[in-house]
Design an enzyme around this catalytic site. Sequence first.
Site, mmCIF file in Angstrom:
data_model
loop_
_atom_site.group_PDB
_atom_site.id
_atom_site.type_symbol
_atom_site.label_atom_id
_atom_site.label_comp_id
_atom_site.label_asym_id
_atom_site.label_seq_id
_atom_site.Cartn_x
_atom_site.Cartn_y
_atom_site.Cartn_z
ATOM 1 N N CYS A 32 0.822 -1.211 0.000
ATOM 2 C CA CYS A 32 0.000 0.000 0.000
ATOM 3 C C CYS A 32 0.859 1.266 0.000
ATOM 4 C CB CYS A 32 -0.869 0.039 1.246
ATOM 5 S SG CYS A 32 -1.859 -1.417 1.492
ATOM 6 N N ARG A 63 4.661 -0.380 -6.613
ATOM 7 C CA ARG A 63 4.688 -1.154 -5.372
ATOM 8 C C ARG A 63 3.642 -2.270 -5.359
ATOM 9 N NH1 ARG A 63 6.943 2.031 -0.791
ATOM 10 N NH2 ARG A 63 5.714 0.672 0.512
ATOM 11 N N TRP A 98 -3.414 -2.523 -1.207
ATOM 12 C CA TRP A 98 -3.111 -3.921 -1.515
ATOM 13 C C TRP A 98 -3.853 -4.703 -0.447
ATOM 14 C CZ3 TRP A 98 -0.199 -8.102 0.527
ATOM 15 C CH2 TRP A 98 0.256 -9.040 -0.403
ATOM 16 N N ASN A 140 -1.537 2.361 6.092
ATOM 17 C CA ASN A 140 -0.747 1.164 5.750
ATOM 18 C C ASN A 140 -0.463 0.420 7.041
ATOM 19 O OD1 ASN A 140 -0.617 2.080 3.162
ATOM 20 N ND2 ASN A 140 1.550 2.641 3.208
ATOM 21 N N GLY A 141 -0.439 -0.897 6.964
ATOM 22 C CA GLY A 141 -0.154 -1.687 8.165
ATOM 23 C C GLY A 141 -1.368 -2.513 8.554
ATOM 24 N N GLU A 200 17.003 -18.510 -7.282
ATOM 25 C CA GLU A 200 16.604 -17.179 -7.746
ATOM 26 C C GLU A 200 15.966 -17.268 -9.140
ATOM 27 O OE1 GLU A 200 16.081 -14.486 -6.463
ATOM 28 O OE2 GLU A 200 16.303 -12.936 -7.967
ATOM 29 N N LYS A 246 12.220 -16.022 -10.000
ATOM 30 C CA LYS A 246 11.944 -15.009 -11.027
ATOM 31 C C LYS A 246 10.890 -15.521 -12.002
ATOM 32 C CE LYS A 246 13.244 -12.195 -9.607
ATOM 33 N NZ LYS A 246 14.115 -11.783 -8.507
ATOM 34 N N GLU A 250 7.365 -15.715 -10.324
ATOM 35 C CA GLU A 250 6.666 -14.492 -9.954
ATOM 36 C C GLU A 250 6.199 -13.677 -11.145
ATOM 37 O OE1 GLU A 250 8.906 -11.785 -7.471
ATOM 38 O OE2 GLU A 250 10.758 -12.255 -8.497
ATOM 39 N N HIS A 262 17.127 -37.330 -5.285
ATOM 40 C CA HIS A 262 16.430 -37.666 -4.046
ATOM 41 C C HIS A 262 14.956 -37.287 -4.100
ATOM 42 C CE1 HIS A 262 20.273 -38.707 -2.284
ATOM 43 N NE2 HIS A 262 20.748 -37.616 -2.872
ATOM 44 N N LYS A 280 5.845 -4.651 -4.190
ATOM 45 C CA LYS A 280 7.287 -4.416 -4.216
ATOM 46 C C LYS A 280 7.888 -4.473 -2.825
ATOM 47 C CE LYS A 280 11.248 -3.441 -5.987
ATOM 48 N NZ LYS A 280 11.945 -4.615 -6.536
HETATM 49 C C1 F6R Z 1 11.467 -11.076 -5.689
HETATM 50 C C2 F6R Z 1 11.509 -10.006 -4.724
HETATM 51 C C3 F6R Z 1 11.189 -10.321 -3.311
HETATM 52 C C4 F6R Z 1 12.026 -9.447 -2.369
HETATM 53 C C5 F6R Z 1 11.575 -9.642 -0.912
HETATM 54 C C6 F6R Z 1 12.434 -8.854 0.056
HETATM 55 O O1 F6R Z 1 11.846 -10.642 -6.955
HETATM 56 O O2 F6R Z 1 11.768 -8.890 -5.053
HETATM 57 O O3 F6R Z 1 11.345 -11.667 -3.022
HETATM 58 O O4 F6R Z 1 13.362 -9.775 -2.514
HETATM 59 O O5 F6R Z 1 10.242 -9.244 -0.778
HETATM 60 O O6 F6R Z 1 12.397 -7.495 -0.253
HETATM 61 P P1 F6R Z 1 13.460 -6.479 0.331
HETATM 62 O O7 F6R Z 1 14.771 -6.800 -0.302
HETATM 63 O O8 F6R Z 1 12.948 -5.132 -0.045
HETATM 64 O O9 F6R Z 1 13.502 -6.699 1.817
#
Ligand code: F6R
Length: 619
Positions: A2, A27, A77, A103-104, A492, A496, A499, A515, A614
Amino acid sequence: MCGIVGYIGQRAADSVLLDGLKRLEYRGYDSAGVALLDPDYSSDIQIVRRTGRVANLSDALKPGTNKSRMGISHTRWATHGDVTEVNAHPHSSSDGRFAMVHNGVIENHTSMRRFLESKGFVFKSQTDTEALVNLIAYHYDKETVQEPEKRFYEAVRKSLFHVEGTYGIAVVCKDCPDTLIGARRGSPLIVGVGKGEHLLASDVNAIASRTTNVIYLNDGEIALLNKDNFAISTTSDEGVEAVIHTVDWDTTDAELGNFSHFMEKEIFEQPQALQNGMRGRFADDGSTAMFGGLNLSPSELRLIDRIVFIGCGTAWHAGLVAEYLIERFARIPVEVEYASEFRYRNAPLDKNTLVVAMSQSGETIDTLAALREAKRKGYKTLAINNSVGSSIAREADGGIYQHAGPEIGVASTKAFTSQVMLAAMLALYLGRIRDLSYSDGAAMVEAFKSLPDLVSRTLTCAESIRKIAAKYSQYNDFLFLGRQEMFPIALEGALKLKEISYIHAEGYPAAEMKHGPIALICEECPSVFLATNGEIFQKTLANIQEIKARKGKVICILTENCDMPDDLVDDSVIVPEAHEAIQPILMSIPVQLLSYYIALERGCDVDKPRNLAKSVTVE
Ligand code: F6R
């Protein structure tokens, strides 16, 4: 997650607020809304909310047609309640006197709501926010102070005492069209200080085009803003001497330029982001790194005999790479914990443990809470972080800023490689104050200096990866496999792909395949191998052969001198061979590009993937 933007000043508030909301779109959100106040006190607070994009809200609002010079706005959000216009913020008190964005999470909202309903308050939404705005109205009615602004401030202040949970809020009151109030606990909120205007925002990006002078509110602080002045106090009503910071923010960094998506832009700007992260961080003797903000002397660091990295998602993966590199070059045992687990696990830590929080945004609530838990227990803490002034950066005892520039695409790319690079430089620094030799250190420094060029060279594989992506985009399951430092890169790569293309993908250490995961191998489940030259290349080769024997398709990302038998793999991408401290960074680039191009092929909204935000500022 949010976003909040508030404005009080001389300009058309609707345009300022919409501009701020657009800058927060990255975000992630599912609805948006605005509350505007009439400067002549003549009508009610005007609230306009829409589900979907900020563009829908803009169409409804017709910016420029409203004479209001102050208001609050929000991108939501969903956490409590469905994605509906009624649940979108701002929420108003049942008497219409207050409007608030939040927010929160207010954990005790149910009991608050029950209490207020018993007092005759009527609720319209399912949100926790509506309970707090009504509580403010309740305290306002009870308040004995008559002067409206003071009464408004006291009502907010007293209400916040009753909140269990987290908040970043912006509130307006119909009786006070010259006053905007913000407060924070656990959710970021900053005050933008302009000439004849003030702003509130959850993220610098929302207001950086208006002012670069900001005050970072601390937990438990309230900001009272008028057009020409501001006052910061605590919820206990003690005055706070605010420090105004100048943010170093180039607004063009947050614009697309010639790229189609922020993710694409951020992948391609990695050479520059990495260069910026290493600038000025090598010692004159050419054999080690140096960091200005560790706040720990070499002799204090020599006493550290264990490091624990905490982070979430991609940042956790960067911590896993750090584990391999720090153990190898500095010979210090490292563990990597999900911040969400660490904060509740009560893990026994040795007294000479250093806890390092890894976070791009610096606002991820689990990482922040885990950091606080480590500090509460008395451990030394550091942060590797990309957001100057963020909560994690301010609360850690010391830290390393990434200087990678704003990351707007939801899928982290340049922030990941920059975290890995800084962890590798930390490994060098810690190694050199222990047993790493001058010549080994000098070789690492040379490697770091060559990194931006090597990344640029790696990026030239984009066109061939685009073709591979077109060939494989219709598959619905992928495995990503790698050994040693390539294992976190496999994780990773799988994250990627999941997501942004909604494809099921899993990452494993290549030898673990036997395994269990090997049962998945068939013509419909391709495997992406990350293979580097060196002592375990032959082992990786054996794993590839096991997959081929089961008719699995293999895409191999490999370093240039690997002796790969002809026709063993279906498709390959060649990456420059480099020092092992930087090889994981180079190997990350093709997996980023692969997921980006596959998502494009599948018509996915790359920068705003479904259900994702984000910066995850709620638990
Ligand atoms: C994936 C991604 C998330 C962030 C995670 C932590 O592409 O961006 O998995 O890495 O939410 O976010 P930060 O680094 O902002 O604490």
